[in-house]
Every structure is written in C-alpha cells, then in structure tokens.
Design a protein around this motif. Structure first.
Motif, PDB file in Angstrom:
ATOM      1  N   ARG A 136       0.823  -1.213   0.000  1.00 49.46           N
ATOM      2  CA  ARG A 136       0.000   0.000   0.000  1.00 49.46           C
ATOM      3  C   ARG A 136       0.860   1.268   0.000  1.00 49.46           C
ATOM      4  NH1 ARG A 136      -2.643   0.759   5.414  1.00 49.46           N
ATOM      5  NH2 ARG A 136      -0.768   2.025   5.711  1.00 49.46           N
ATOM      6  N   GLU A 137       1.904   1.273   0.839  1.00 49.13           N
ATOM      7  CA  GLU A 137       2.779   2.441   0.902  1.00 49.13           C
ATOM      8  C   GLU A 137       3.603   2.590  -0.380  1.00 49.13           C
ATOM      9  OE1 GLU A 137       2.638   4.688   3.440  1.00 49.13           O
ATOM     10  OE2 GLU A 137       0.904   3.439   3.906  1.00 49.13           O
ATOM     11  N   LYS A 140       1.454   4.304  -2.912  1.00 46.27           N
ATOM     12  CA  LYS A 140       1.361   5.740  -2.643  1.00 46.27           C
ATOM     13  C   LYS A 140       2.612   6.464  -3.119  1.00 46.27           C
ATOM     14  CE  LYS A 140      -1.718   5.515   1.380  1.00 46.27           C
ATOM     15  NZ  LYS A 140      -1.835   5.782   2.837  1.00 46.27           N
ATOM     16  N   ARG A 141       3.780   5.916  -2.810  1.00 41.28           N
ATOM     17  CA  ARG A 141       5.038   6.556  -3.224  1.00 41.28           C
ATOM     18  C   ARG A 141       5.155   6.592  -4.739  1.00 41.28           C
ATOM     19  NH1 ARG A 141       7.126   3.050   0.669  1.00 41.28           N
ATOM     20  NH2 ARG A 141       8.095   1.807  -0.998  1.00 41.28           N
ATOM     21  N   SER A 220      -0.914   4.087   8.786  1.00 35.77           N
ATOM     22  CA  SER A 220       0.281   4.933   8.841  1.00 35.77           C
ATOM     23  C   SER A 220       0.795   5.166  10.257  1.00 35.77           C
ATOM     24  CB  SER A 220       0.030   6.286   8.165  1.00 35.77           C
ATOM     25  OG  SER A 220      -0.321   6.102   6.804  1.00 35.77           O
ATOM     26  N   ARG A 225       3.191  -0.532  11.555  1.00 35.21           N
ATOM     27  CA  ARG A 225       4.502  -0.997  11.090  1.00 35.21           C
ATOM     28  C   ARG A 225       5.402  -1.227  12.291  1.00 35.21           C
ATOM     29  NH1 ARG A 225       6.658   2.938   6.515  1.00 35.21           N
ATOM     30  NH2 ARG A 225       8.331   1.400   6.669  1.00 35.21           N
ATOM     31  N   ARG A 237       7.293   7.978   6.176  1.00 33.88           N
ATOM     32  CA  ARG A 237       6.023   8.633   5.875  1.00 33.88           C
ATOM     33  C   ARG A 237       6.209   9.995   5.242  1.00 33.88           C
ATOM     34  NH1 ARG A 237       4.515   6.476  11.000  1.00 33.88           N
ATOM     35  NH2 ARG A 237       4.844   8.456  12.021  1.00 33.88           N
TER      36      ARG A 237
END
Length: 238
Positions: A136-137, A140-141, A220, A225, A237
């Motif tokens: 997921r992260e 986003k990146r 987040s 994490r 983040r």
C-alpha cells in the motif's frame, strides 16, 4: 417450609439411546462435510481482474511458476513480490523473499520492467499484514491509485492473505486472490497425510485467529509498522 423454599422438583428430558445415536450421526455427517470442503474454503481462486498481481515471495518454485502463468493469462500490467528477510546465515544473493521471488520471476521470462520487489521489515508476527501495508505504501510513493489488486498466495493461506490485504487497504480497494496448488498432498483428501492435515488445520486456526483476535492498527501509525523503529517509520512517511 424451609425444605420447600430451598428445593423444588423439576422434570427434565434426556436423550434415549436412539437420540444419542441420531446426534452422533448428525455430528459425523457435519464433520465429513467440513472435512471435504475445508481445503477449498481456505484456498479460493477468486481474482477480480485487477491490473496489479501481488505474489507472496515466500512460496516455493512450484507456486511461483503458477504465479507466472496467472500473470501471463490475466493481462496484468505489473507483478509485485512481497516478503521479509530470509533468516539463512549461509545465504548468498537476495536478502528478502520479495527480492528472491522477483529474481526468480525475471529468470523465468518476465521482463524486468514488469516486476517490482517490495520487501517488508523483519517481523515476528503479522507478516502478511505488514507485507500488505508495504504494498500500500509503495503504491502511494509510486503515485498509483489502486482500486483493485489480486493476491497470489500459497494454497490454504490464500483466504487469510485476502482478508489481511482487505484490512490493510480498506473498503475502497477490491482484493481478489489466487491459491497455488501443490503436489505435496491431495487437496481433496488432505486428511489422509500428516502433511495435508498439518497444513489445512494450521491455516484454519490461523484464519480463525485473524477473524477473532486481529484488529488492524490505525493506518500509517507506528503500530501498523511495528517492526520498524519509530525514527524509520517517521522518515518513511515523509
């Protein structure tokens, strides 16, 4: 008067021998039906036609080969491999299951540009959920807005993987799943071998635990994490 206040007479119904036999018969039928359908319940094949195929990198080559077939036949635009550190002191080469799987897929015909490894930090528990968070992260990146994804998992782990990815991505992302089939035991008669019984029962217990006791942390957050140090989580983040 005291005896009447403390004790009362009540009539109860008890099963006869025929009643107990009928109850045992019903129980046996339920057990047989559950046994015959448990593997297929834990290992669904229900893709949603997404553009991204997520491959759990800890699978063995037999499973990765099936993932390659699914990628080529499903019209996917990219395959993402997941997995944390491989704790093998003598290991030379990729340090994570994600990188190992990505290397395997490339060596077996997938173009480098189509394969992305998304490793997860070292984790003692909730490894699949943490891998889902990393995907997921990564999206986003990368500036990707995911509305759907398909997860390729290992056999009876598939239903649990799909559930954990749904928890990580939330209700706005449709999550499908593939379950690799392995030759170690007969999926239609898993109870006949110790390997099959151990695999199916372990995954059934794992799925039940997630259903009853796993609550996803705030997105987040450091808790989501937990395997990453607070300083690293904060920098990731940014």
């Amino acid at each position: 008067m005291i005896r009447q206040a403390l004790v009362r007479r009540r009539e109860i119904w008890l099963l006869t021998i025929w009643g107990w036999l009928a109850l045992l018969l019903i129980g046996a039928v339920v057990i047989v039906l559950v046994a015959r359908n448990l593997h297929s319940f834990l290992a669904p094949n229900e893709p949603v036609g997404a553009r991204i195929l997520v491959v759990e990198g800890w699978m063995n080559p037999e499973g990765l080969d099936q993932a390659i077939v699914a990628f080529r036949s499903g019209g996917y635009e990219r395959v993402v491999t997941t997995g944390g550190l491989m704790d093998w002191p003598e290991l030379h080469g990729p340090a994570t299951f994600a990188e190992r799987a990505a290397s395997y897929l490339k060596q077996h015909g997938l173009a480098d540009a189509l394969v992305t490894a998304v490793p997860a930090p070292k984790s003692a528990q909730d490894r699949t959920f943490l891998s889902a968070v990393m995907v997921r992260e990564w999206a986003k990146r990368s500036g990707l807005t995911l509305h759907a994804l398909d997860v390729f998992s290992s056999g009876t782990h598939a239903r649990r993987s799909r559930l954990l990815y749904r928890l990580a991505f939330g209700p706005n992302v449709d999550v499908g799943v593939f379950a690799a089939r392995f030759s170690a035991y007969d999926a239609d008669a898993w109870w006949r071998t110790s390997t099959g019984a151990r695999d199916v029962l372990d995954q059934a217990i794992g799925l039940l635990w997630v259903k009853c006791f796993f609550w996803p942390p705030q997105p987040s957050s450091h808790e989501e994490r937990w395997a990453v140090q607070p300083k690293e989580a904060g920098s990731a983040r940014k």
